[in-house]
Design a protein around this motif. Structure first.
Motif, PDB file in Angstrom:
ATOM      1  N   SER A  77      77.875  59.247  43.511  1.00 60.75           N
ATOM      2  CA  SER A  77      76.553  59.368  42.930  1.00 60.75           C
ATOM      3  C   SER A  77      76.163  60.839  43.054  1.00 60.75           C
ATOM      4  O   SER A  77      76.966  61.645  43.536  1.00 60.75           O
ATOM      5  CB  SER A  77      75.571  58.481  43.701  1.00 60.75           C
ATOM      6  N   LYS A  89      72.879  54.544  49.432  1.00 60.61           N
ATOM      7  CA  LYS A  89      71.642  55.146  48.943  1.00 60.61           C
ATOM      8  C   LYS A  89      71.078  56.065  50.019  1.00 60.61           C
ATOM      9  O   LYS A  89      71.198  55.792  51.214  1.00 60.61           O
ATOM     10  CB  LYS A  89      70.621  54.067  48.584  1.00 60.61           C
ATOM     11  N   ALA A 109      68.433  61.112  43.905  1.00 63.57           N
ATOM     12  CA  ALA A 109      68.662  59.812  43.270  1.00 63.57           C
ATOM     13  C   ALA A 109      68.566  58.727  44.339  1.00 63.57           C
ATOM     14  O   ALA A 109      69.554  58.064  44.667  1.00 63.57           O
ATOM     15  CB  ALA A 109      70.019  59.783  42.578  1.00 63.57           C
ATOM     16  N   ASP A 149      70.368  53.691  37.708  1.00 60.89           N
ATOM     17  CA  ASP A 149      69.394  54.574  38.368  1.00 60.89           C
ATOM     18  C   ASP A 149      70.075  55.808  38.948  1.00 60.89           C
ATOM     19  O   ASP A 149      69.715  56.282  40.031  1.00 60.89           O
ATOM     20  CB  ASP A 149      68.647  53.836  39.492  1.00 60.89           C
ATOM     21  N   SER A 150      71.055  56.312  38.225  1.00 62.38           N
ATOM     22  CA  SER A 150      71.799  57.482  38.703  1.00 62.38           C
ATOM     23  C   SER A 150      71.981  58.456  37.551  1.00 62.38           C
ATOM     24  O   SER A 150      72.596  58.115  36.534  1.00 62.38           O
ATOM     25  CB  SER A 150      73.173  57.057  39.246  1.00 62.38           C
ATOM     26  N   TRP A 151      71.415  59.655  37.693  1.00 57.89           N
ATOM     27  CA  TRP A 151      71.537  60.612  36.590  1.00 57.89           C
ATOM     28  C   TRP A 151      72.964  61.143  36.455  1.00 57.89           C
ATOM     29  O   TRP A 151      73.330  61.689  35.422  1.00 57.89           O
ATOM     30  CB  TRP A 151      70.545  61.760  36.738  1.00 57.89           C
ATOM     31  N   TRP A 198      77.070  51.270  37.500  1.00 56.95           N
ATOM     32  CA  TRP A 198      76.122  52.255  38.009  1.00 56.95           C
ATOM     33  C   TRP A 198      74.762  52.037  37.358  1.00 56.95           C
ATOM     34  O   TRP A 198      74.660  51.554  36.246  1.00 56.95           O
ATOM     35  CB  TRP A 198      76.626  53.677  37.728  1.00 56.95           C
ATOM     36  N   GLU A 248      72.721  54.062  33.235  1.00 60.26           N
ATOM     37  CA  GLU A 248      73.051  52.706  33.646  1.00 60.26           C
ATOM     38  C   GLU A 248      74.168  52.178  32.757  1.00 60.26           C
ATOM     39  O   GLU A 248      74.150  52.361  31.541  1.00 60.26           O
ATOM     40  CB  GLU A 248      71.833  51.802  33.533  1.00 60.26           C
ATOM     41  N   SER A 293      69.857  55.135  43.367  1.00 58.64           N
ATOM     42  CA  SER A 293      71.130  55.020  42.654  1.00 58.64           C
ATOM     43  C   SER A 293      71.975  53.888  43.235  1.00 58.64           C
ATOM     44  O   SER A 293      72.041  53.694  44.445  1.00 58.64           O
ATOM     45  CB  SER A 293      71.907  56.329  42.724  1.00 58.64           C
ATOM     46  N   ASP A 294      72.587  53.147  42.324  1.00 62.78           N
ATOM     47  CA  ASP A 294      73.423  52.013  42.711  1.00 62.78           C
ATOM     48  C   ASP A 294      74.767  52.182  42.014  1.00 62.78           C
ATOM     49  O   ASP A 294      74.890  51.950  40.815  1.00 62.78           O
ATOM     50  CB  ASP A 294      72.738  50.716  42.289  1.00 62.78           C
ATOM     51  N   VAL A 295      75.777  52.621  42.751  1.00 65.81           N
ATOM     52  CA  VAL A 295      77.088  52.934  42.180  1.00 65.81           C
ATOM     53  C   VAL A 295      78.151  52.156  42.951  1.00 65.81           C
ATOM     54  O   VAL A 295      78.237  52.252  44.177  1.00 65.81           O
ATOM     55  CB  VAL A 295      77.381  54.445  42.250  1.00 65.81           C
ATOM     56  N   ALA A 327      77.079  59.763  37.822  1.00 65.55           N
ATOM     57  CA  ALA A 327      77.983  58.963  38.650  1.00 65.55           C
ATOM     58  C   ALA A 327      79.400  59.251  38.170  1.00 65.55           C
ATOM     59  O   ALA A 327      79.598  59.785  37.078  1.00 65.55           O
ATOM     60  CB  ALA A 327      77.662  57.477  38.546  1.00 65.55           C
TER      61      ALA A 327
END
Length: 432
Positions: free
Chosen positions: A44, A60, A66, A91-93, A89, A190, A69-71, A95
């Motif tokens: 992330s 996180k 971020a 909420d991650s600008w 992924w 996403e 972020s969920d990766v 990944a």
């Protein structure tokens, strides 16, 4: 279909500690079978995690850039048990799913005719982005192939076989004799996809194309990033309407997010200093030289006849693809030429690209400095004027304070005040 790069050169010198397995046969990056020199790593913007079991997830970090972020990545089945990886992924600008080498790989012999083969199943990408990436040896050596539009076209169509020319990742002078990152998927926003049978071969038929890195900066295009597709064209259309009611604008600003910032952090400063000129700010976040060119070619200054056009862009050519300074400068020159065709009576005030990175030795700052050295020669002091106000933003040690640019790239209100004050004497001279 093949990549349109030509005449690529690679450095053939081999290091004694380079893994030689890739020079004698195809290289397996992932197929469910173990390659002791390749590890799968997900990342992330703020953390990384190695895939060691059947799945992995990036932690996180509260308060980070971020925090939500969920990766994650999970071994799944395509044709056999655990022969595929499902990567998700949100909420991650940014990944990434990286195939990293534990010991450097010598890919020099692969770069001219070699390919990266893999099967890809795009499950969801409507709100996400996708690019293919590799890194050669040294700094400023991250190479990407954009694939967001093509990737979205594949969504819901099941498994597809893709073959990417390795020379798409190469530029003149690049060294691929000791590679740590032979291939990666870079994403953002996403999405969810699966990948299988990832391998590198010395030859192969390709079905993925790439832009010519030597001409991309001067080839007009829209900004087709995952985060820009929904708003970029509507903003352009909005600006076309705005200039219809500001045909008597005496000053226009053309640029990227830093220029767009006149409408945000710089709003009060802009109104105080430039509303009296009926000024227009034509700034688009993320724009590179080719995106500015597209806007010019599609009417964004048509009908205007300003006394002065203030230009400042190019830092996204640097930040997005670490472009060679001469290529960015060529893009800026092409934009100036187009602007002069459309606004023949307008004086152009070309600003040096603003400093970025905290320290003077920052890699991206140095690239921008080299671009500025080239574009300073564009001035003829008759129609084109060059102005470097960068020292106004820096302290006495050349550092860029976060009190002026909190993210070391975009000015806050104080930064816009500095910009306006430093530019004022030159602007007033040109307006007369």
């Amino acid at each position: 279909m093949s990549c349109n790069h030509t005449g690529q050169k690679t450095v053939e010198k081999k290091s004694s500690n380079v893994n030689q397995a890739a020079t004698t046969q195809g290289l397996n990056l992932y197929s469910g079978q173990t390659n002791p020199n390749i590890r799968v790593v997900i990342e992330s913007p703020v953390a990384q995690q190695v895939l060691e079991g059947s799945s992995a997830k990036v932690s996180k970090i509260a308060g980070s850039s971020a925090p939500n972020s969920d990766v994650s990545v999970t071994k799944t089945d395509k044709s056999a048990s655990a022969d595929a990886l499902t990567f998700a992924w949100k909420d991650s600008w940014r990944a990434a799913l990286n195939f990293e080498a534990n010991a450097p790989l010598d890919l020099a012999d692969y770069m001219q005719a070699g390919v990266v083969n893999f099967h890809l199943n795009v499950i969801e990408l409507a709100k996400g982005g996708l690019a293919f990436k590799a890194k050669c040896v040294g700094s400023s050596c991250e190479r990407k192939i954009p694939y967001v539009l093509d990737g979205r076209e594949l969504a819901g169509k099941g498994w597809q076989h893709l073959s990417v020319p390795l020379k798409c990742f190469a530029q003149d002078g690049d060294n691929f004799s000791g590679v740590r990152l032979p291939f990666a998927l870079e994403t953002g926003g996403e999405g969810k996809l699966a990948i299988a049978n990832v391998n590198i071969q010395k030859t192969g038929n390709t079905n993925v194309t790439c832009p010519d890195y030597k001409t991309v900066a001067v080839t007009p295009s829209m900004l087709n990033e995952w985060w820009s597709i929904s708003w970029w064209l509507p903003r352009h259309l909005q600006k076309l309407e705005e200039i219809k009611v500001r045909k008597n604008a005496q000053v226009i600003f053309i640029g990227d997010s830093i220029t767009q910032g006149w409408e945000k952090d710089g709003f009060n400063v802009f109104n105080h200093n430039y509303e009296k000129y009926n000024a227009v700010a034509l700034g688009f976040g993320g724009d590179r030289t080719e995106n500015v060119l597209w806007r010019l070619l599609h009417g964004e200054v048509d009908g205007l006849n300003p006394k002065v056009a203030v230009l400042m862009f190019g830092t996204n050519n640097t930040g997005h693809r670490q472009e060679k300074p001469e290529l960015t400068a060529a893009g800026i020159k092409r934009d100036i030429e187009e602007l002069q065709k459309r606004l023949p009576n307008t004086k152009i005030l070309l600003l040096a690209i603003f400093p970025r990175d905290e320290k003077p030795e920052g890699e991206l700052r140095q690239i921008n400095n080299r671009v500025n050295a080239i574009i300073s020669t564009f001035a003829d002091n008759k129609k084109i004027y060059f102005l470097d106000i960068n020292k106004s933003f820096l302290d006495d040690k050349g550092n860029l304070p976060k009190e002026i640019m909190p993210d070391l790239l975009h000015p806050n209100e104080k930064g816009y005040e500095i910009w306006a004050k430093a530019m004022e004497p030159t602007l007033l001279k040109l307006l007369k």
